[in-house]
Structures are given as structure tokens and as C-alpha cells.
Motif scaffolding. Structure first.
Motif, PDB file in Angstrom:
ATOM      1  N   ALA A 174     -22.067  -6.878 -24.721  1.00 18.59           N
ATOM      2  CA  ALA A 174     -21.740  -5.582 -24.128  1.00 18.59           C
ATOM      3  C   ALA A 174     -21.727  -4.528 -25.219  1.00 18.59           C
ATOM      4  O   ALA A 174     -21.238  -4.775 -26.328  1.00 18.59           O
ATOM      5  N   GLU A 175     -22.267  -3.370 -24.903  1.00 24.47           N
ATOM      6  CA  GLU A 175     -22.207  -2.216 -25.797  1.00 24.47           C
ATOM      7  C   GLU A 175     -21.400  -1.130 -25.110  1.00 24.47           C
ATOM      8  O   GLU A 175     -21.716  -0.748 -23.980  1.00 24.47           O
ATOM      9  N   VAL A 176     -20.341  -0.663 -25.754  1.00 20.14           N
ATOM     10  CA  VAL A 176     -19.430   0.291 -25.125  1.00 20.14           C
ATOM     11  C   VAL A 176     -19.211   1.501 -26.022  1.00 20.14           C
ATOM     12  O   VAL A 176     -19.418   1.452 -27.241  1.00 20.14           O
ATOM     13  N   GLU A 177     -18.752   2.563 -25.386  1.00 17.62           N
ATOM     14  CA  GLU A 177     -18.278   3.752 -26.073  1.00 17.62           C
ATOM     15  C   GLU A 177     -16.867   4.032 -25.589  1.00 17.62           C
ATOM     16  O   GLU A 177     -16.609   4.043 -24.375  1.00 17.62           O
ATOM     17  N   VAL A 178     -15.940   4.247 -26.522  1.00 17.56           N
ATOM     18  CA  VAL A 178     -14.554   4.540 -26.173  1.00 17.56           C
ATOM     19  C   VAL A 178     -14.247   5.970 -26.609  1.00 17.56           C
ATOM     20  O   VAL A 178     -14.301   6.299 -27.800  1.00 17.56           O
ATOM     21  N   ALA A 179     -13.933   6.818 -25.638  1.00 17.54           N
ATOM     22  CA  ALA A 179     -13.657   8.223 -25.932  1.00 17.54           C
ATOM     23  C   ALA A 179     -12.259   8.377 -26.536  1.00 17.54           C
ATOM     24  O   ALA A 179     -11.428   7.462 -26.490  1.00 17.54           O
ATOM     25  N   ALA A 180     -11.984   9.561 -27.070  1.00 15.76           N
ATOM     26  CA  ALA A 180     -10.687   9.818 -27.699  1.00 15.76           C
ATOM     27  C   ALA A 180      -9.538   9.711 -26.706  1.00 15.76           C
ATOM     28  O   ALA A 180      -8.407   9.394 -27.092  1.00 15.76           O
ATOM     29  N   ASP A 181      -9.818   9.961 -25.416  1.00 17.73           N
ATOM     30  CA  ASP A 181      -8.764   9.854 -24.399  1.00 17.73           C
ATOM     31  C   ASP A 181      -8.562   8.415 -23.925  1.00 17.73           C
ATOM     32  O   ASP A 181      -7.765   8.161 -23.010  1.00 17.73           O
ATOM     33  N   GLY A 182      -9.295   7.451 -24.513  1.00 22.57           N
ATOM     34  CA  GLY A 182      -9.144   6.045 -24.163  1.00 22.57           C
ATOM     35  C   GLY A 182     -10.097   5.557 -23.099  1.00 22.57           C
ATOM     36  O   GLY A 182     -10.167   4.346 -22.846  1.00 22.57           O
ATOM     37  N   SER A 183     -10.823   6.442 -22.454  1.00 26.35           N
ATOM     38  CA  SER A 183     -11.737   6.012 -21.392  1.00 26.35           C
ATOM     39  C   SER A 183     -12.886   5.208 -21.985  1.00 26.35           C
ATOM     40  O   SER A 183     -13.383   5.490 -23.082  1.00 26.35           O
ATOM     41  N   VAL A 184     -13.297   4.172 -21.249  1.00 21.81           N
ATOM     42  CA  VAL A 184     -14.323   3.238 -21.710  1.00 21.81           C
ATOM     43  C   VAL A 184     -15.589   3.443 -20.900  1.00 21.81           C
ATOM     44  O   VAL A 184     -15.562   3.407 -19.662  1.00 21.81           O
ATOM     45  N   LYS A 185     -16.688   3.641 -21.577  1.00 20.86           N
ATOM     46  CA  LYS A 185     -17.994   3.738 -20.943  1.00 20.86           C
ATOM     47  C   LYS A 185     -18.832   2.558 -21.407  1.00 20.86           C
ATOM     48  O   LYS A 185     -19.134   2.428 -22.605  1.00 20.86           O
ATOM     49  N   VAL A 186     -19.183   1.663 -20.496  1.00 24.10           N
ATOM     50  CA  VAL A 186     -20.045   0.530 -20.826  1.00 24.10           C
ATOM     51  C   VAL A 186     -21.488   1.009 -20.746  1.00 24.10           C
ATOM     52  O   VAL A 186     -21.957   1.406 -19.679  1.00 24.10           O
ATOM     53  N   LYS A 187     -22.179   0.979 -21.868  1.00 23.02           N
ATOM     54  CA  LYS A 187     -23.508   1.559 -21.958  1.00 23.02           C
ATOM     55  C   LYS A 187     -24.610   0.560 -21.606  1.00 23.02           C
ATOM     56  O   LYS A 187     -25.617   0.920 -21.002  1.00 23.02           O
ATOM     57  N   ARG A 188     -24.403  -0.697 -22.002  1.00 23.27           N
ATOM     58  CA  ARG A 188     -25.489  -1.679 -21.884  1.00 23.27           C
ATOM     59  C   ARG A 188     -24.901  -3.078 -21.854  1.00 23.27           C
ATOM     60  O   ARG A 188     -23.940  -3.374 -22.565  1.00 23.27           O
ATOM     61  N   ILE A 189     -25.484  -3.938 -21.012  1.00 17.81           N
ATOM     62  CA  ILE A 189     -25.132  -5.349 -20.974  1.00 17.81           C
ATOM     63  C   ILE A 189     -26.421  -6.151 -21.141  1.00 17.81           C
ATOM     64  O   ILE A 189     -27.387  -5.953 -20.394  1.00 17.81           O
ATOM     65  N   VAL A 190     -26.432  -7.051 -22.103  1.00 15.75           N
ATOM     66  CA  VAL A 190     -27.576  -7.950 -22.313  1.00 15.75           C
ATOM     67  C   VAL A 190     -27.107  -9.366 -22.028  1.00 15.75           C
ATOM     68  O   VAL A 190     -26.113  -9.823 -22.623  1.00 15.75           O
ATOM     69  N   LEU A 291      -5.953  -7.960 -18.076  1.00 16.36           N
ATOM     70  CA  LEU A 291      -6.878  -7.345 -17.130  1.00 16.36           C
ATOM     71  C   LEU A 291      -6.099  -6.801 -15.946  1.00 16.36           C
ATOM     72  O   LEU A 291      -5.129  -7.414 -15.508  1.00 16.36           O
ATOM     73  N   PRO A 292      -6.551  -5.654 -15.375  1.00 16.25           N
ATOM     74  CA  PRO A 292      -7.593  -4.780 -15.911  1.00 16.25           C
ATOM     75  C   PRO A 292      -7.140  -4.126 -17.201  1.00 16.25           C
ATOM     76  O   PRO A 292      -5.945  -4.094 -17.521  1.00 16.25           O
ATOM     77  N   PHE A 293      -8.094  -3.576 -17.948  1.00 17.65           N
ATOM     78  CA  PHE A 293      -7.793  -3.002 -19.247  1.00 17.65           C
ATOM     79  C   PHE A 293      -6.843  -1.811 -19.127  1.00 17.65           C
ATOM     80  O   PHE A 293      -7.023  -0.947 -18.267  1.00 17.65           O
ATOM     81  N   ASP A 294      -5.848  -1.785 -19.999  1.00 21.06           N
ATOM     82  CA  ASP A 294      -4.949  -0.636 -20.092  1.00 21.06           C
ATOM     83  C   ASP A 294      -5.550   0.328 -21.106  1.00 21.06           C
ATOM     84  O   ASP A 294      -5.304   0.219 -22.317  1.00 21.06           O
ATOM     85  N   THR A 295      -6.339   1.272 -20.640  1.00 21.36           N
ATOM     86  CA  THR A 295      -7.064   2.160 -21.552  1.00 21.36           C
ATOM     87  C   THR A 295      -6.151   3.172 -22.235  1.00 21.36           C
ATOM     88  O   THR A 295      -6.573   3.819 -23.208  1.00 21.36           O
ATOM     89  N   ASP A 296      -4.912   3.314 -21.773  1.00 23.79           N
ATOM     90  CA  ASP A 296      -3.977   4.198 -22.471  1.00 23.79           C
ATOM     91  C   ASP A 296      -3.735   3.724 -23.901  1.00 23.79           C
ATOM     92  O   ASP A 296      -3.419   4.527 -24.792  1.00 23.79           O
ATOM     93  N   LEU A 297      -3.889   2.415 -24.123  1.00 24.01           N
ATOM     94  CA  LEU A 297      -3.676   1.867 -25.453  1.00 24.01           C
ATOM     95  C   LEU A 297      -4.803   2.236 -26.414  1.00 24.01           C
ATOM     96  O   LEU A 297      -4.682   2.008 -27.625  1.00 24.01           O
ATOM     97  N   LEU A 298      -5.895   2.781 -25.879  1.00 26.83           N
ATOM     98  CA  LEU A 298      -7.071   3.079 -26.690  1.00 26.83           C
ATOM     99  C   LEU A 298      -7.170   4.535 -27.095  1.00 26.83           C
ATOM    100  O   LEU A 298      -8.119   4.932 -27.758  1.00 26.83           O
TER     101      LEU A 298
END
Length: 302
Positions: A174-190, A291-298
């Protein structure tokens, strides 16, 4: 007369996927390889109610699948299970059953061991798969197709996971991007797949795409909570499916051989959450363990 529950009734009165609590520990030798591995699983037993012969001497075979026999060379391993039923809430099978929780736990922990050993996660796994050529092959193929090790921008990361479940070997990057607000964007799955002899590769690709997105939805959004004895979620505004703008590119690469056919419908659902979790760590240096991910921690502290 045909009677159909409303979506609100269905979400608020269903039988839910079990909640599990896992505790793992391992000892590493001087080279960083595991010499001892313990894993205790506590949670509801669906098998005890619906498939009694799967529940024997207090052990639920589904609850330990993909944990009791991981694909790695672990010379001393102990896995046990404790049945704990949530009061007043009936549980049932989900798409992927036992491995959907165990692969997340085992593969997330395997990444932690690689980090403790100061080794690359792919190289670390390869060192434990020399006895298992099919698992090693999917790992190597997924890493190659994902260009493992190539540079990424800040707060981007790649994560990998490997599994043997449902008679098939899979590895996902998995390739992801994590924004400063903690939100996770999954860009690519191989995804690399060895499901043995297959007939229709298009069907396998469709199952990998659908199962991956199903598992990804659960990892990012799939929470059921209770308040005053009632389920709080009621429709797709509060129990979120993945939106189209969240969906990553999903690539499927098949290994062709003459081995006995394995299952594919549930396998990608089980593997994706660990790959994404490990990618989040690569992007942020922060470990998520539920799970699910607690994105506040990010959220970024800067």
C-alpha cells in the motif's frame, strides 16, 4: 408479499463482526530474527454457536486462523484463544472471517519486529520465508511491481503485508499519504496473488479489487458504536462506505502454476489493513494498533 428491512433497521439490528483483543510478544536473536513468539487472542466465538465442531476444547479454529500457522519460520510459537462474549450483542461471520483480524495483527507486529531489528520490512520478511517459496514469490513480486524502496515525498509511505489464508498466498503493498490533519489517503495498492491453478484471470482481478476496497472501507470507516443500548449508526452518512474519490488504484499481478486452486473472494479483504497500517508508520513514524484507524493520532504536532 415481500418484506425488506430498511437500511436503518439492517444497520442497527444486524449481527456484527466480533471485537477481538490481541496481545503479542517476541524475542529476537542477535541477527534480529524471532526465536520465540506468543500470541493470545480474546474475543467472541462464532464457531461455538454455528459450527460446533470448529470449537473443541475451548479453541475456536476460525478465531486463530492465519495466526496459529503464519507463513514465517518461527522456531518457538505459542498461540492461544480465550472466549469472551459481548453481553447482549450477537456476532457473526464477515467477509474474510478469522484472517481479517489475525493478518492485521500478525503483519503489523511483523513490521514492528523489522523496525526493532533495524531492517527493511521486505528484507526482514524474506529472511523468514526461505522455507516457503510460494509466500516468498508473492512478496518479491509485490515489492518489485510497487517499486519498493524508490523515493517518496514527505508524509508518504509504503507498507507491505503477506498472508496464507483460504488456500491462497497474497502479498500487498500500500502507498499512502497522511495529511497534517491526520487524514489518510490511500494512493495505490499493488497485490501479488498465487491462488494455484486458475481459469479466468479477469474474475480474480475483480475479486481483488472488490475485496481490497471492502477491507479498506472497514479499516478507514467501519465502526459500530453503542449508546444507551442502541447502535448509533443508521445509514451511509454515519456508517461510511468508501467514496469514489477515496478509492486508490488497485493493481493485480498473478503467479501462474499448477498448484491446487485456492480461494480468492475473501483473501484481499484480510490483507489490506495491515499493508495500509504499515504504510502509515512509514509515512509518519506512528504505530496504530486498532481498527478502524484512529486518525486523530496521526495529526502533525508542528
Amino acid at each position: 408479499m415481500k418484506v425488506i428491512w430498511s437500511r436503518e433497521e439492517d444497520i442497527q439490528h444486524d449481527m456484527y463482526r466480533p471485537y477481538y483483543f490481541d496481545r503479542l510478544s517476541a524475542g529476537l536473536d542477535a541477527a534480529g530474527k524471532p526465536v520465540a513468539w506468543t500470541h493470545r487472542i480474546a474475543g467472541s466465538s462464532i464457531a461455538a454457536r454455528y459450527i460446533p465442531y470448529w470449537f473443541k476444547d475451548g479453541l475456536d479454529l476460525d478465531a486463530v486462523e492465519a495466526a496459529a500457522k503464519p507463513p514465517y519460520a518461527l522456531p518457538n510459537i505459542h498461540v492461544d484463544y480465550v472466549r469472551v462474549e459481548p453481553p447482549g450483542v450477537r456476532t457473526a461471520f464477515w467477509r474474510g472471517v478469522g484472517p481479517t483480524h489475525n493478518v492485521f495483527v500478525v503483519e503489523s507486529f511483523m513490521d514492528e519486529l523489522a523496525h526493532a531489528a533495524k531492517q527493511d520490512p521486505v528484507a526482514y520478511r524474506k529472511g523468514l520465508l526461505g522455507h516457503n517459496p510460494r509466500a516468498l514469490a508473492v512478496l518479491s513480486l509485490a515489492a518489485e511491481k510497487a517499486r519498493w524502496g524508490s523515493p517518496l515525498p514527505a508524509r508518504h509511505g509504503r507498507g507491505i503485508s503477506v498472508q496464507f489464508a483460504f488456500g491462497s498466498y497474497l502479498s500487498q503493498v500500500a502507498e499512502v499519504e497522511v495529511a497534517a490533519d491526520g487524514s489518510v489517503k490511500v494512493k495505490r495498492i499493488v497485490c501479488a496473488v498465487d491462488c494455484g491453478m486458475y481459469v479466468n484471470p479477469d474474475t480474480i482481478e475483480a475479486q481483488v479489487e472488490g475485496g481490497t476496497l471492502f477491507g479498506l472501507t472497514a479499516a478507514l470507516h467501519g465502526s459500530i458504536t453503542f449508546k444507551d443500548g442502541r447502535v448509533e449508526q443508521s445509514n451511509f452518512d454515519s456508517y461510511l462506505p468508501m467514496r469514489i474519490d477515496e478509492v486508490p488504484v488497485v493493481e493485480t499481478h498473478l503467479i501462474k502454476n499448477a498448484e491446487a486452486p485456492g480461494g480468492i473472494g475473501e483473501a484481499p479483504t484480510a490483507i489490506v489493513s495491515a499493508a495500509v497500517n504499515n504504510a502509515i508508520f512509514a509515512a509518519t513514524g506512528k504505530r496504530l494498533r486498532r481498527l478502524p484507524f484512529d486518525t486523530d493520532l496521526l495529526k502533525s504536532s508542528s
